[in-house]
Design a protein around this motif. Structure first.
Motif, PDB file in Angstrom:
ATOM      1  N   ASP A 265       0.829  -1.201   0.000  1.00 33.35           N
ATOM      2  CA  ASP A 265       0.000   0.000   0.000  1.00 33.35           C
ATOM      3  C   ASP A 265       0.865   1.254   0.000  1.00 33.35           C
ATOM      4  O   ASP A 265       2.090   1.185  -0.173  1.00 33.35           O
ATOM      5  N   THR A 266       0.239   2.404   0.197  1.00 36.10           N
ATOM      6  CA  THR A 266       0.938   3.690   0.242  1.00 36.10           C
ATOM      7  C   THR A 266       0.389   4.504   1.416  1.00 36.10           C
ATOM      8  O   THR A 266      -0.400   4.005   2.214  1.00 36.10           O
ATOM      9  N   ARG A 267       0.789   5.783   1.483  1.00 34.51           N
ATOM     10  CA  ARG A 267       0.238   6.685   2.497  1.00 34.51           C
ATOM     11  C   ARG A 267      -0.998   7.421   1.992  1.00 34.51           C
ATOM     12  O   ARG A 267      -1.458   8.362   2.628  1.00 34.51           O
ATOM     13  N   LYS A 268      -1.548   7.000   0.865  1.00 41.19           N
ATOM     14  CA  LYS A 268      -2.758   7.619   0.318  1.00 41.19           C
ATOM     15  C   LYS A 268      -3.974   7.021   1.010  1.00 41.19           C
ATOM     16  O   LYS A 268      -4.747   6.251   0.439  1.00 41.19           O
ATOM     17  N   THR A 269      -4.124   7.405   2.268  1.00 41.15           N
ATOM     18  CA  THR A 269      -5.158   6.828   3.123  1.00 41.15           C
ATOM     19  C   THR A 269      -6.113   7.910   3.607  1.00 41.15           C
ATOM     20  O   THR A 269      -5.837   9.105   3.493  1.00 41.15           O
TER      21      THR A 269
ATOM     22  N   PHE B 269      -6.317   1.370  10.191  1.00 34.25           N
ATOM     23  CA  PHE B 269      -7.403   0.455   9.829  1.00 34.25           C
ATOM     24  C   PHE B 269      -7.280   0.031   8.368  1.00 34.25           C
ATOM     25  O   PHE B 269      -7.476  -1.141   8.027  1.00 34.25           O
ATOM     26  N   GLU B 270      -6.958   0.986   7.513  1.00 31.42           N
ATOM     27  CA  GLU B 270      -6.852   0.682   6.091  1.00 31.42           C
ATOM     28  C   GLU B 270      -5.626  -0.178   5.794  1.00 31.42           C
ATOM     29  O   GLU B 270      -5.685  -1.093   4.961  1.00 31.42           O
ATOM     30  N   LYS B 271      -4.523   0.079   6.478  1.00 34.64           N
ATOM     31  CA  LYS B 271      -3.345  -0.749   6.280  1.00 34.64           C
ATOM     32  C   LYS B 271      -3.550  -2.157   6.855  1.00 34.64           C
ATOM     33  O   LYS B 271      -3.041  -3.141   6.302  1.00 34.64           O
ATOM     34  N   TYR B 272      -4.289  -2.246   7.944  1.00 32.07           N
ATOM     35  CA  TYR B 272      -4.652  -3.564   8.472  1.00 32.07           C
ATOM     36  C   TYR B 272      -5.471  -4.338   7.435  1.00 32.07           C
ATOM     37  O   TYR B 272      -5.257  -5.533   7.203  1.00 32.07           O
ATOM     38  N   ALA B 273      -6.405  -3.644   6.790  1.00 35.89           N
ATOM     39  CA  ALA B 273      -7.254  -4.293   5.790  1.00 35.89           C
ATOM     40  C   ALA B 273      -6.426  -4.795   4.608  1.00 35.89           C
ATOM     41  O   ALA B 273      -6.721  -5.852   4.036  1.00 35.89           O
TER      42      ALA B 273
ATOM     43  N   SER C  27       4.527   3.325   7.401  1.00 36.87           N
ATOM     44  CA  SER C  27       3.286   3.740   8.047  1.00 36.87           C
ATOM     45  C   SER C  27       3.115   5.249   8.065  1.00 36.87           C
ATOM     46  O   SER C  27       2.001   5.759   8.106  1.00 36.87           O
ATOM     47  N   GLY C  28       4.220   5.983   8.048  1.00 36.57           N
ATOM     48  CA  GLY C  28       4.148   7.436   8.080  1.00 36.57           C
ATOM     49  C   GLY C  28       5.492   8.023   7.704  1.00 36.57           C
ATOM     50  O   GLY C  28       6.414   7.309   7.274  1.00 36.57           O
TER      51      GLY C  28
END
Length: 293
Positions: A142-146, A153-157, A168-169
């Motif tokens: 994934d990316t930091r485009k959250t 939550f989105e990275k967990y998904a 993560s940041g």
């Protein structure tokens, strides 16, 4: 004691983050007046049961978050997951059962579904990408485009869908992008300054857009190279040029139609912002069981 599994095989979503997010979501929904509809129509003390049903096939993520929405309103609510986060579910299947105060179930319904549907949608889209690159060395990240406030939550998904997480940041790795290179005065000074600043535990990655830029970057110690918006033939050349000296990450122009060709170039990672910023929800519903009599 909750029986809901809160982790996949290798990743845990901290309960303190869940509690804080649920508190904010319920406060937003309840405002200063509370649940006017439920208060007006359902007598206090009414007990109900309901099921979380999948109206489309997908991958489940966020069961512990859905459970927390009800427990924040009434800790005695019983939440029974029938699958684990990361499980594939068929259309028409039941992911969880819930029983307890009708007021708690009705008031928490939308918050629970918002999290569960959104996270399951991300997990479902991620799994599609992961399946498409099966048999290659590439890993989907994934990316930091959250969504602000929902990154964990989105990275967990994403992990539930079989993908992996990028940084993560801004705090846990150095990623030198095109604007950093311009502001620093070039690839060489940017990398030299980064290496002087970083501790021995901090990884350094740099973005390049051409083979010439890649060759310049490889003259310096670097842990990873982000190959930005390169077509598969150039990616293959880039992978050959790197020759195992750094992790290779392809980014930009990635879609369900292009991801397989990108993976076959031999890159180690394929980063996709759409996993978190454009995933449609998984259509889930909370259906109450009619009471006899």
């Amino acid at each position: 004691m909750s029986t809901t599994p809160v982790s996949t095989a290798d990743f845990e979503l901290p309960r303190v983050l869940i509690a804080r997010a649920i508190e904010q979501a319920l406060a937003e929904d309840l405002g200063v007046r509370g649940d006017l509809t439920t208060d007006a129509t359902v007598p206090r003390g009414t007990m109900s049961t309901a099921t979380f049903g999948a109206r489309r096939a997908g991958v489940i993520s966020g069961l512990a978050v859905a459970e927390a929405a009800f427990h924040a309103l009434d800790p005695s609510v019983v939440f029974e997951p029938l699958v684990r986060d990361g499980a594939r579910v068929a259309a028409g299947s039941v992911a969880a059962r819930v029983a307890g105060s009708a007021h708690a179930l009705l008031t928490g319904e939308r918050v629970a579904l918002n999290f569960l549907s959104h996270m399951s949608g991300i997990a479902t889209l991620t799994r599609r990408y992961v399946d498409l690159v099966a048999g290659t060395r590439a890993r989907i990240v994934d990316t930091r485009k959250t969504t602000p406030g929902l990154r964990a939550f989105e990275k967990y998904a994403v992990r539930c869908g079989g993908g992996q997480n990028h940084r993560s940041g801004l705090y846990d790795a150095i990623l030198i992008k095109d604007n950093h290179i311009v502001a620093a005065g070039g690839i060489a000074p940017a990398l030299a300054a980064a290496r002087a600043h970083a501790g021995h535990m901090v990884k350094i990655e740099i973005e390049v857009t051409s083979l010439d830029e890649l060759a310049d970057a490889l003259k310096h110690p670097v842990d990873a190279v982000l190959l930005d918006n390169m077509e598969p033939p150039m990616l293959r050349e880039a992978v050959a040029l790197v020759d195992g000296r750094a992790i290779t990450e392809a980014s930009g122009g990635v879609s369900l139609d292009t991801v397989r060709a990108i993976a076959e170039s031999g890159v180690d990672l394929i980063s996709i912002g759409a996993l978190t910023h454009s995933a449609p929800i998984l259509d889930l519903g909370l259906d109450f069981t009619p009471q006899a009599g």
